[in-house]
Design a protein around this motif. Sequence first.
Motif, PDB file in Angstrom:
ATOM      1  N   GLU A   1      -9.077  -6.065  -1.451  1.00  0.00           N
ATOM      2  CA  GLU A   1      -8.488  -4.735  -1.315  1.00  0.00           C
ATOM      3  C   GLU A   1      -9.226  -3.956  -0.238  1.00  0.00           C
TER       4      GLU A   1
ATOM      5  N   PHE B   1      -9.554   2.699   2.175  1.00  0.00           N
ATOM      6  CA  PHE B   1      -9.458   3.490   3.396  1.00  0.00           C
ATOM      7  C   PHE B   1     -10.092   4.865   3.229  1.00  0.00           C
ATOM      8  N   GLY B   2     -10.624   5.373   4.343  1.00  0.00           N
ATOM      9  CA  GLY B   2     -10.986   6.769   4.408  1.00  0.00           C
ATOM     10  C   GLY B   2      -9.749   7.619   4.642  1.00  0.00           C
ATOM     11  N   GLU B   3      -9.940   8.907   4.809  1.00  0.00           N
ATOM     12  CA  GLU B   3      -8.803   9.808   4.991  1.00  0.00           C
ATOM     13  C   GLU B   3      -8.364   9.898   6.452  1.00  0.00           C
TER      14      GLU B   3
ATOM     15  N   TYR C   1       0.847  -1.176   0.000  1.00  0.00           N
ATOM     16  CA  TYR C   1       0.000   0.000   0.000  1.00  0.00           C
ATOM     17  C   TYR C   1       0.889   1.235   0.000  1.00  0.00           C
TER      18      TYR C   1
ATOM     19  N   PHE D   1      -0.206  -5.160   8.747  1.00  0.00           N
ATOM     20  CA  PHE D   1       0.618  -4.172   8.060  1.00  0.00           C
ATOM     21  C   PHE D   1       1.991  -4.042   8.709  1.00  0.00           C
TER      22      PHE D   1
ATOM     23  N   GLN E   1       0.868   5.358   0.956  1.00  0.00           N
ATOM     24  CA  GLN E   1       0.139   6.335   1.758  1.00  0.00           C
ATOM     25  C   GLN E   1       0.789   7.700   1.612  1.00  0.00           C
TER      26      GLN E   1
ATOM     27  N   LEU F   1       3.711   0.754   2.729  1.00  0.00           N
ATOM     28  CA  LEU F   1       3.422  -0.244   3.757  1.00  0.00           C
ATOM     29  C   LEU F   1       3.260  -1.617   3.113  1.00  0.00           C
TER      30      LEU F   1
ATOM     31  N   GLY G   1       2.551   1.635  13.977  1.00  0.00           N
ATOM     32  CA  GLY G   1       2.021   1.497  12.621  1.00  0.00           C
ATOM     33  C   GLY G   1       0.513   1.352  12.624  1.00  0.00           C
ATOM     34  N   LEU G   2       0.008   0.632  11.622  1.00  0.00           N
ATOM     35  CA  LEU G   2      -1.423   0.405  11.478  1.00  0.00           C
ATOM     36  C   LEU G   2      -1.826  -0.853  12.251  1.00  0.00           C
TER      37      LEU G   2
ATOM     38  N   THR H   1       5.108  -1.333   9.534  1.00  0.00           N
ATOM     39  CA  THR H   1       5.006   0.036  10.054  1.00  0.00           C
ATOM     40  C   THR H   1       5.188   1.088   8.970  1.00  0.00           C
TER      41      THR H   1
ATOM     42  N   ARG I   1      -1.088  12.586   5.191  1.00  0.00           N
ATOM     43  CA  ARG I   1      -2.430  12.961   5.660  1.00  0.00           C
ATOM     44  C   ARG I   1      -3.541  12.351   4.803  1.00  0.00           C
ATOM     45  N   LYS I   2      -3.254  11.203   4.199  1.00  0.00           N
ATOM     46  CA  LYS I   2      -4.250  10.468   3.447  1.00  0.00           C
ATOM     47  C   LYS I   2      -4.303   9.035   3.948  1.00  0.00           C
ATOM     48  N   GLY I   3      -5.330   8.296   3.523  1.00  0.00           N
ATOM     49  CA  GLY I   3      -5.393   6.890   3.835  1.00  0.00           C
ATOM     50  C   GLY I   3      -4.553   6.080   2.869  1.00  0.00           C
ATOM     51  N   PRO I   4      -4.123   4.881   3.281  1.00  0.00           N
ATOM     52  CA  PRO I   4      -3.357   4.025   2.367  1.00  0.00           C
ATOM     53  C   PRO I   4      -4.192   3.596   1.167  1.00  0.00           C
TER      54      PRO I   4
ATOM     55  N   ARG J   1      -7.856  12.321  12.827  1.00  0.00           N
ATOM     56  CA  ARG J   1      -6.670  12.566  13.663  1.00  0.00           C
ATOM     57  C   ARG J   1      -7.125  13.010  15.037  1.00  0.00           C
TER      58      ARG J   1
ATOM     59  N   LEU K   1      -4.086   0.698  -2.180  1.00  0.00           N
ATOM     60  CA  LEU K   1      -3.431  -0.497  -2.692  1.00  0.00           C
ATOM     61  C   LEU K   1      -2.601  -0.163  -3.928  1.00  0.00           C
TER      62      LEU K   1
ATOM     63  N   PHE L   1      -8.349   5.095  11.248  1.00  0.00           N
ATOM     64  CA  PHE L   1      -8.831   4.880   9.889  1.00  0.00           C
ATOM     65  C   PHE L   1      -9.973   3.882   9.877  1.00  0.00           C
TER      66      PHE L   1
END
Lengths: 111, 116
Positions: B104, B107-109, A36, A101, A38, A88, B42-43, A103, A41-44, B112, A46, B91
């Motif tokens: 797949e 993800f959203g944004e 992925y 995932f 990223q 990632l 991490g995630l 890090t 300030r955005k989401g990951p 925070r 694919l 997320f």
Amino acid sequence: QKEVEQDPGPLSVPEGAIVSLNCTYSNSAFQYFMWYRQYSRKGPELLMYTYSSGNKEDGRFTAQVDKSSKYISLFIRDSQPSDSATYLCALVSGGYQKVTFGTGTKLQVIP
Amino acid sequence: DAGVIQSPRHEVTEMGQEVTLRCKPISGHDYLFWYRQTMMRGLELLIYFNNNVPIDDSGMPEDRFSAKMPNASFSTLKIQPSEPRDSAVYFCASMTQPGVNTGELFFGEGSRLTVL
């Protein structure tokens, strides 16, 4: 020991360089491997996926999996400033629902 | 489709306050996931739902965290009471079906969260 190890970087390379990003894992149950990307300030999102040992190519990107060594890599050829992001690795075992995932490795491509 | 929609994008709160994060998955996706992202860890998967039913909440750190999915188009993650160590980006992600060519995560944004 973490299930997935990934060097956090940051990795800084000049534009046009070949970039190698890597992950190691410890659980043999992982069968399906993804990368992925990223942006800040955005989401990951694919980038690539593969489920067998060997190489898979998509444009400037090549994903490589070595299940015997539990080692996966992503190569970026002719890197561009737009490739600057965090990458990632993501691993999935047989059920496919749960994604583990790494890090993430932060990459900066300098113009 | 607009993708996965999360709100709020940013939340600053004081320790002890209740925090509610919201998510609207992509229409038609049967799976919804909540992840937390920090520099150190991490995630991390917190919980996931299939057809609005919680399947695995083993990643929820403690009882202060709870998640619900009252219908196919809405989920919440609640922290009560919040603590400074909960500061992270949360997320939400959705998936059609698990599988080799369909697994797949979208993800959203992210939301925070800063807990002072």
